[in-house]
Enzyme design. Sequence first.
Site, short mmCIF file in Angstrom:
data_model
loop_
_atom_site.label_atom_id
_atom_site.label_comp_id
_atom_site.label_asym_id
_atom_site.label_seq_id
_atom_site.Cartn_x
_atom_site.Cartn_y
_atom_site.Cartn_z
N SER A 100 -15.87 -51.37 2.63
CA SER A 100 -16.06 -50.97 1.23
C SER A 100 -15.65 -49.52 0.96
CB SER A 100 -17.51 -51.20 0.81
OG SER A 100 -17.87 -52.55 0.97
N GLU A 118 -25.05 -44.10 5.67
CA GLU A 118 -24.95 -44.93 6.87
C GLU A 118 -25.80 -44.31 7.97
OE1 GLU A 118 -24.74 -47.51 9.48
OE2 GLU A 118 -23.63 -47.95 7.62
N ASP A 143 -31.10 -42.98 4.98
CA ASP A 143 -31.35 -44.32 4.47
C ASP A 143 -30.89 -44.42 3.01
OD1 ASP A 143 -32.72 -47.02 4.50
OD2 ASP A 143 -33.86 -46.03 2.94
N GLY A 144 -30.00 -45.37 2.74
CA GLY A 144 -29.46 -45.50 1.40
C GLY A 144 -30.47 -45.97 0.38
N ASP A 164 -25.39 -53.61 0.29
CA ASP A 164 -25.11 -54.76 1.16
C ASP A 164 -25.68 -54.54 2.56
OD1 ASP A 164 -23.26 -52.78 1.73
OD2 ASP A 164 -21.71 -54.20 2.33
#
Length: 284
Positions: A100, A118, A143-144, A164
């Site tokens: 992506s 990531e 952490d997203g 995702d």
Amino acid sequence: MLAYRHAFHAGNHADVLKHLVLTQVLRYMGEKDKAYTLVDTHAGAGGYSVEGRYAQKKGEYAGGVARLWDAKDLPEPLQPYVELVKEFNPDGQLRQYPGSPALANLLMREQDRLRCYEIHPTDQRILASYLEPRANTQVFDKDGFSSLKAELPPPSRRAVVLMDPSYELKTDYGKVLAALREGLQKFPETVFLIWYPQLALLESNQLPQRLKATADQMAKKGWLHVRLTVTQPDDKGFGMLGSGMFVVNPPFTLHDQLKDCLPWLVEHLGQYDGASFLLEQQVS
């Protein structure tokens, strides 16, 4: 989850669906002069070798992007996506698959902001190195999910968020829903792209309905849900049957673009006679 490596699955049928949607959304966002921000909460390494030992272990790309590579009858909405994959392979051979962030790097303009998260240390370093030359870009080893609130609303007040996760931990289902709610509270106009695996699990089956309920209540421009089913469960009732994308505040063009190419994807990526697709939307 630190054990998860997307390299094992790069370019499979789920990536085809996910990146078809991502490509169309980013192309739409780029039609206006005003800049936008893309936040990728689970960015991965950016690119993956389909000739390497990870991808070759199961060869999932052979049932995905490889079936589009030389196709002569590609529906028009699939062509920009395949062209980007080919641009990522300048020698004309399918050797690398763009994740992506790499697709975003090929599509986004210099003024557009890219924010990637990531937590796998190796993938994060690879991605940071790949994106280092790009302006208006940051790659975080955070952490997203928990970082999303700080990204919204962006300076230009045009935002796309891609979520995702691997869903190897069942808690990811609840985290996706919570992140969507928090994000829409901060900026209801955000375009959310949420990928999920189609599994014989309660959490997987319930997620689209829970996302619909949240979008019905909080989104400005409704939602779109697309699912591509390509295979059957194994003898024990397990396995990934396909995958889905849930888009909040979708571009008005997206439904018809997907409608034009989903039958082709069923025919070419389906692995049994019952392969199918679902496409539904709710316009606010």
